[in-house]
Design a protein around this motif. Structure first.
Motif, PDB file in Angstrom:
ATOM      1  N   PRO A  14       0.837  -1.208   0.000  1.00 42.69           N
ATOM      2  CA  PRO A  14       0.000   0.000   0.000  1.00 42.69           C
ATOM      3  C   PRO A  14       0.875   1.262   0.000  1.00 42.69           C
ATOM      4  O   PRO A  14       1.973   1.270   0.561  1.00 42.69           O
ATOM      5  CB  PRO A  14      -0.787  -0.100   1.313  1.00 42.69           C
ATOM      6  N   LEU A  15       0.386   2.306  -0.646  1.00 42.20           N
ATOM      7  CA  LEU A  15       1.156   3.540  -0.719  1.00 42.20           C
ATOM      8  C   LEU A  15       0.241   4.734  -0.893  1.00 42.20           C
ATOM      9  O   LEU A  15      -0.941   4.581  -1.133  1.00 42.20           O
ATOM     10  CB  LEU A  15       2.145   3.479  -1.883  1.00 42.20           C
ATOM     11  N   GLU A  16       0.814   5.915  -0.744  1.00 43.39           N
ATOM     12  CA  GLU A  16       0.095   7.150  -1.011  1.00 43.39           C
ATOM     13  C   GLU A  16       0.702   7.770  -2.256  1.00 43.39           C
ATOM     14  O   GLU A  16       1.899   7.682  -2.475  1.00 43.39           O
ATOM     15  CB  GLU A  16       0.217   8.113   0.167  1.00 43.39           C
ATOM     16  N   VAL A  17      -0.157   8.384  -3.075  1.00 46.51           N
ATOM     17  CA  VAL A  17       0.299   8.929  -4.347  1.00 46.51           C
ATOM     18  C   VAL A  17      -0.171  10.369  -4.474  1.00 46.51           C
ATOM     19  O   VAL A  17      -1.284  10.704  -4.065  1.00 46.51           O
ATOM     20  CB  VAL A  17      -0.277   8.115  -5.530  1.00 46.51           C
ATOM     21  N   LEU A  18       0.673  11.203  -5.032  1.00 46.27           N
ATOM     22  CA  LEU A  18       0.309  12.574  -5.341  1.00 46.27           C
ATOM     23  C   LEU A  18       0.191  12.680  -6.853  1.00 46.27           C
ATOM     24  O   LEU A  18       1.137  12.355  -7.577  1.00 46.27           O
ATOM     25  CB  LEU A  18       1.373  13.548  -4.834  1.00 46.27           C
TER      26      LEU A  18
END
Length: 66
Positions: A14-18
């Motif tokens: 899982p990750l966060e993306v901009l």
């Protein structure tokens, strides 16, 4: 460039993306202090990726006896 990409990606964790749209990206580049910081960070990231790719290519060539 607006050419189609030759590869896709899939995150292994899982990750966060901009996400920055093309227009918003160019607006950021017009703001000098933000642009310098952003471009410098991108150059450093690309340099690291190029280094890894070069190392992997060198290793592959050694394994093939080139």
């Amino acid at each position: 460039e607006r050419t189609p990409r030759s590869a896709g990606i899939r995150a292994a964790t899982p990750l966060e993306v901009l996400v920055i749209t093309r227009d918003d990206f160019f607006q950021l580049l017009r703001e000098e202090s933000t642009a310098v910081k952003l471009l410098w960070a991108m150059v450093r990231m690309l340099n690291a990726r190029l280094r890894v790719t070069t190392d992997e290519l060198s290793l592959a060539r050694l394994e093939r006896g080139e």
